[in-house]
Design a protein around this motif. Structure first.
Motif, PDB file in Angstrom:
ATOM      1  N   ASP A 187       0.823  -1.204   0.000  1.00 39.12           N
ATOM      2  CA  ASP A 187       0.000   0.000   0.000  1.00 39.12           C
ATOM      3  C   ASP A 187       0.858   1.255   0.000  1.00 39.12           C
ATOM      4  O   ASP A 187       0.733   2.123   0.877  1.00 39.12           O
ATOM      5  CB  ASP A 187      -0.931  -0.033   1.225  1.00 39.12           C
ATOM      6  N   HIS A 362       7.588   1.357   5.505  1.00 36.21           N
ATOM      7  CA  HIS A 362       7.756  -0.039   5.887  1.00 36.21           C
ATOM      8  C   HIS A 362       9.102  -0.548   5.411  1.00 36.21           C
ATOM      9  O   HIS A 362       9.254  -1.723   5.127  1.00 36.21           O
ATOM     10  CB  HIS A 362       6.663  -0.892   5.240  1.00 36.21           C
ATOM     11  N   TYR A 387       6.551  -7.457   4.059  1.00 37.03           N
ATOM     12  CA  TYR A 387       5.225  -6.832   4.164  1.00 37.03           C
ATOM     13  C   TYR A 387       4.182  -7.752   3.550  1.00 37.03           C
ATOM     14  O   TYR A 387       4.311  -8.161   2.395  1.00 37.03           O
ATOM     15  CB  TYR A 387       5.285  -5.507   3.410  1.00 37.03           C
ATOM     16  N   TRP A 388       3.154  -8.077   4.343  1.00 40.98           N
ATOM     17  CA  TRP A 388       2.075  -8.986   3.939  1.00 40.98           C
ATOM     18  C   TRP A 388       2.632 -10.372   3.573  1.00 40.98           C
ATOM     19  O   TRP A 388       3.516 -10.875   4.254  1.00 40.98           O
ATOM     20  CB  TRP A 388       1.249  -8.356   2.833  1.00 40.98           C
ATOM     21  N   ASN A 425       5.781  -6.714   8.688  1.00 38.49           N
ATOM     22  CA  ASN A 425       4.511  -6.021   8.888  1.00 38.49           C
ATOM     23  C   ASN A 425       3.353  -6.860   8.373  1.00 38.49           C
ATOM     24  O   ASN A 425       3.342  -7.274   7.213  1.00 38.49           O
ATOM     25  CB  ASN A 425       4.511  -4.679   8.151  1.00 38.49           C
ATOM     26  N   GLU A 426       2.403  -7.156   9.285  1.00 41.19           N
ATOM     27  CA  GLU A 426       1.137  -7.824   8.928  1.00 41.19           C
ATOM     28  C   GLU A 426       1.368  -9.074   8.077  1.00 41.19           C
ATOM     29  O   GLU A 426       0.902  -9.176   6.951  1.00 41.19           O
ATOM     30  CB  GLU A 426       0.214  -6.846   8.196  1.00 41.19           C
ATOM     31  N   ASN A 483      -0.959  -3.910  14.701  1.00 46.46           N
ATOM     32  CA  ASN A 483      -1.808  -2.928  14.020  1.00 46.46           C
ATOM     33  C   ASN A 483      -3.263  -3.279  14.300  1.00 46.46           C
ATOM     34  O   ASN A 483      -3.628  -4.450  14.334  1.00 46.46           O
ATOM     35  CB  ASN A 483      -1.565  -2.993  12.501  1.00 46.46           C
ATOM     36  N   TYR A 485      -7.387  -1.660  13.438  1.00 44.24           N
ATOM     37  CA  TYR A 485      -8.163  -0.596  12.765  1.00 44.24           C
ATOM     38  C   TYR A 485      -9.624  -0.583  13.196  1.00 44.24           C
ATOM     39  O   TYR A 485     -10.542  -0.470  12.369  1.00 44.24           O
ATOM     40  CB  TYR A 485      -8.021  -0.741  11.254  1.00 44.24           C
ATOM     41  N   TYR A 489     -11.722  -0.299   9.617  1.00 44.65           N
ATOM     42  CA  TYR A 489     -11.980  -1.527   8.848  1.00 44.65           C
ATOM     43  C   TYR A 489     -12.967  -2.443   9.575  1.00 44.65           C
ATOM     44  O   TYR A 489     -13.456  -3.414   9.000  1.00 44.65           O
ATOM     45  CB  TYR A 489     -10.667  -2.271   8.581  1.00 44.65           C
ATOM     46  N   GLU A 512      -0.032   0.610  14.466  1.00 44.65           N
ATOM     47  CA  GLU A 512      -0.930   1.313  13.543  1.00 44.65           C
ATOM     48  C   GLU A 512      -2.340   1.339  14.116  1.00 44.65           C
ATOM     49  O   GLU A 512      -2.791   0.350  14.682  1.00 44.65           O
ATOM     50  CB  GLU A 512      -1.002   0.632  12.168  1.00 44.65           C
ATOM     51  N   TRP A 557      -1.364   5.485  12.265  1.00 43.00           N
ATOM     52  CA  TRP A 557      -1.230   5.480  10.791  1.00 43.00           C
ATOM     53  C   TRP A 557      -2.035   6.655  10.227  1.00 43.00           C
ATOM     54  O   TRP A 557      -3.218   6.545  10.031  1.00 43.00           O
ATOM     55  CB  TRP A 557      -1.704   4.127  10.226  1.00 43.00           C
ATOM     56  N   PHE A 562      -0.475   9.789   1.809  1.00 49.54           N
ATOM     57  CA  PHE A 562       0.615   9.345   0.933  1.00 49.54           C
ATOM     58  C   PHE A 562       0.046   8.627  -0.282  1.00 49.54           C
ATOM     59  O   PHE A 562      -1.052   8.073  -0.242  1.00 49.54           O
ATOM     60  CB  PHE A 562       1.568   8.428   1.703  1.00 49.54           C
ATOM     61  N   ARG A 567      -5.502   2.992  -3.767  1.00 53.75           N
ATOM     62  CA  ARG A 567      -6.517   3.924  -3.277  1.00 53.75           C
ATOM     63  C   ARG A 567      -7.119   4.685  -4.439  1.00 53.75           C
ATOM     64  O   ARG A 567      -6.611   5.730  -4.846  1.00 53.75           O
ATOM     65  CB  ARG A 567      -5.897   4.846  -2.246  1.00 53.75           C
ATOM     66  N   ASN A 577      -3.635   7.429  -0.008  1.00 52.93           N
ATOM     67  CA  ASN A 577      -4.164   6.898   1.228  1.00 52.93           C
ATOM     68  C   ASN A 577      -4.397   8.114   2.117  1.00 52.93           C
ATOM     69  O   ASN A 577      -3.471   8.878   2.397  1.00 52.93           O
ATOM     70  CB  ASN A 577      -3.158   5.927   1.857  1.00 52.93           C
ATOM     71  N   LYS A 579      -5.250   8.515   5.272  1.00 50.68           N
ATOM     72  CA  LYS A 579      -5.254   8.343   6.729  1.00 50.68           C
ATOM     73  C   LYS A 579      -4.293   9.318   7.430  1.00 50.68           C
ATOM     74  O   LYS A 579      -4.052   9.224   8.639  1.00 50.68           O
ATOM     75  CB  LYS A 579      -4.906   6.895   7.108  1.00 50.68           C
TER      76      LYS A 579
HETATM   77  C1  GCU Z   1      -2.047  -1.672   6.894  1.00 44.80           C
HETATM   78  C2  GCU Z   1      -0.646  -1.520   6.386  1.00 44.80           C
HETATM   79  C3  GCU Z   1      -0.363  -0.152   5.864  1.00 44.80           C
HETATM   80  C4  GCU Z   1      -1.592   0.367   5.138  1.00 44.80           C
HETATM   81  C5  GCU Z   1      -2.678   0.532   6.169  1.00 44.80           C
HETATM   82  C6  GCU Z   1      -3.966   1.022   5.558  1.00 44.80           C
HETATM   83  O1  GCU Z   1      -2.109  -1.915   8.147  1.00 44.80           O
HETATM   84  O2  GCU Z   1       0.358  -1.887   7.275  1.00 44.80           O
HETATM   85  O3  GCU Z   1       0.725  -0.227   5.001  1.00 44.80           O
HETATM   86  O4  GCU Z   1      -1.337   1.565   4.498  1.00 44.80           O
HETATM   87  O5  GCU Z   1      -2.971  -0.697   6.744  1.00 44.80           O
HETATM   88  O6  GCU Z   1      -4.789   0.181   5.264  1.00 44.80           O
HETATM   89  O7  GCU Z   1      -4.121   2.208   5.383  1.00 44.80           O
END
Ligand code: GCU
Length: 603
Positions: A187, A362, A387-388, A425-426, A483, A485, A489, A512, A557, A562, A567, A577, A579
């Protein structure tokens, strides 16, 4: 036919004669004698890699790296760097040429420079970073190949350089691949190019390759403190005397290299003479390390970081990490950030928030940013882009990840503000993942036992407002970070009802949390994308997080909107994004003040 054979033979001979070799990353390159190759580089967009493969897809030896010019009128050369446009290096190509905004593929970059080699000295060609896959040529000959978009690499090109004009050509390819690090989806914007400094580094034949100074942990009331220094020459040369000088601490001490070119010493300093580095006192000492032929100067701070149960201790005292996550993007308008000025602006915004800590997400950010944070008294979490869903069972993927981890640590091992190495990460739970990441954790500890290891985990189960974190990797990390949300989410407006079960006797960092808002969009607090929705989400999350047992910090986050190709909501995201607590134009959103208020209380 005989003439072609002779030409190839001659070419191979010259190749064999003038070879370069990749050498371990030189430490503290910014303090070395260098010539910068930053500036305008010619570039050729090569979608089908015409400059690298022949029409049978075999690598050709008459590719663009030869920078060939027609010698006779009938000669056919179908490229010409000197007629090609230029772009700025360091810099990404996406924000410098509209045709390349979404581009993922190969671009060739060329730079010529005058150089006069000094006798008895060696020359390294150093790249701060190139995203992602770089084939490097000097005067038409291969210097080396590097993969990984966020860490430095360098070649000893002494034998390839000539007196006068020289040419560096780099084939850069940022195509995403499943087996790469990062893998195919992420992302953030896949900025391509030579994204960090390019330096020609002049060194003695035997130079100080790297060194590390480390304050040893001790009781807070200890009368004396120990600082260890380890150093390594680029050659296994015994008997070289290394002299460490720290005038302010009245230190001038020597040691001698062993057969491997390693040397070490321990300083004993009265505690009252030593001012420890901390966010409130970002004290750095001028340090000089000299060998028989080389000398390196640095500014180094001394501090210890450790955990005791669920406490995080900086210099033996509990600390709360008032953090924010940051992507390495210019403060205004997108594009890779790559200099002190960019970093200073972003870090000043973090300071305004009340931060003493940043998560550089990241991937390792540029060295200027880490050093600027050290000067400004901001602690750092530095991460490699596992990542992921990475290719956990692919040995080359592991080697690549380990290499990025090594290079991240080797570059910043003397930065007092860097306290956490993050290895992932995640990432989805599996035995293969656990094996991959536990190996990385052990590797990081073997390189640096003075800092903490962590990774951004995910909530494992959540039902009836009970959130549970269970991760086999808990035993390989010093800090439990995850993390979550809630409010974005999942479980909108349910944060106040949430309970947490984190069954580990270790400090907890919420690495996050957050939600999106389009700056300037206002409305009821249950209206997505409004600043009021984000503001309310922050208020509710902070109320929930503040009750978590063992909470030692958080990095919401994210500092600033960014760019991300994931997105796509027109009129709202537009490939950003959203956020951020700041918009992509540096405007503060309402949630900024909610976090600022909380951090004020946490001081
Ligand atoms: C995830 C991820 C980020 C991403 C964020 C999001 O947790 O680690 O890289 O940008 O969520 O969904 O905004």
């Amino acid at each position: 036919m005989r003439r072609i054979k002779t030409t190839c033979l001659l070419w191979c001979l010259s190749l064999a004669a003038a070879t370069a070799k990749e050498v371990p990353q030189i430490g503290n390159v910014l303090a070395r004698e260098t010539v910068s190759l930053n500036g305008a580089w010619n570039y050729i967009i090569d979608v089908q890699e015409e400059g690298y493969y022949d029409y049978r897809m075999n690598p050709t030896n008459s590719g663009f790296f030869r920078n060939a010019k027609p010698q006779r009128p009938e000669d056919l050369i179908e490229y010409d760097f000197d007629k090609a446009p230029t772009m700025q290096v360091p810099g990404d190509w996406n924000t410098q040429d509209d045709r390349l905004f979404f581009y993922e593929g190969t671009v060739w970059l060329k730079r010529s420079f005058d150089y006069h080699q000094q006798a008895g000295r060696h020359t390294l060609l150093y790249f701060g970073a190139v995203n992602y896959d770089a084939h490097v040529y000097v005067n038409g000959k291969k210097a080396g190949h590097h993969v990984g978009g966020f860490t430095p690499f360098n070649y000893d090109v002494t034998e390839m350089l000539r007196d006068g004009e020289n040419t560096v050509i780099v084939k850069v390819d940022n195509k995403r691949k499943a087996e790469a690090i990062p893998t195919q989806i992420f992302d953030w914007w896949n900025y391509g190019g030579i994204t960090r400094d390019v330096l020609v580094v002049k060194v003695p034949e035997t130079y100080i390759e790297n060194y590390k100074l480390e304050l040893q942990k001790a009781d807070v009331n200890a009368k004396q403190r120990e600082i260890t220094m380890t150093a390594h020459l680029n050659k296994p040369e015994a008997g070289q005397t290394l002299t460490l000088t720290i005038p302010e601490l009245k230190v001038k001490q020597q040691c001698v290299t062993d057969a491997e070119g390693n040397a070490s010493l321990t300083l004993r300093i009265p505690s009252k003479r030593l001012s420890l580095w901390s966010p409130d006192n970002p004290k750095r000492y001028s340090v000089t390390l000299a060998s028989d032929h080389d000398v390196v100067a640095d500014s180094i701070g001394f501090r210890t970081i450790e955990t005791r149960g669920k406490q995080l201790l900086l210099n033996g005292k509990p600390i709360f990490l008032r953090g924010i996550s940051i992507h390495e993007e210019k403060p205004f308008g997108g594009g890779r950030a790559n200099c002190t000025a960019d970093a200073h602006t972003l870090l000043s915004w973090a300071k305004e928030l009340g931060c003493n800590f940043v998560r550089l997400a990241h991937y390792p950010h540029n060295e200027h940013a880490v050093r600027e944070a050290e000067r400004m008294g901001i602690l750092v979490w530095s991460e490699i882009p596992c990542y992921w869903t990475i290719s956990w069972t692919n040995p080359d993927t592991y080697k690549n990840a380990e290499r990025q981890l090594t290079d991240m640590i080797r570059r910043d091992q003397n930065r007092a503000n860097v306290i956490i190495w993050s290895i992932a990460n995640e990432t989805p739970h599996s035995a293969e993942r656990d094996l991959f990441l536990s190996r990385l954790s052990k590797h990081a500890r073997s390189l640096d036992s003075s800092r903490l290891i962590s990774m951004a985990m995910e909530v494992t189960s959540a039902s009836n407002y009970k959130n549970r974190l269970q991760d086999n990797m808990n035993e390989y990390v010093d800090v439990i970070s995850f993390n979550q949300y809630i409010g974005w989410y999942r479980d909108v407006n349910d944060a106040p009802k949430m309970e947490w079960e984190i069954p580990y006797d270790k400090p907890v960092i919420i690495s996050e949390f957050g939600g999106g808002a389009k700056a300037g969009l206002h409305g009821p607090k249950n209206q997505r994308w409004t600043e009021e929705f984000q503001e309310n989400l922050y208020r509710e999350n902070i109320g929930m997080i503040d009750k978590i047992d063992g909470l030692a910090g958080t990095t919401p986050w994210i500092l600033k909107d960014f760019r991300s190709p994931r997105r796509v909501l027109d009129g709202i995201q537009d490939y950003y994004n959203r956020k951020g607590l700041f918009s992509d134009n540096g405007e503060k959103k309402k949630a900024f003040y909610v976090l600022q208020e909380w951090y004020e209380k946490k001081k």
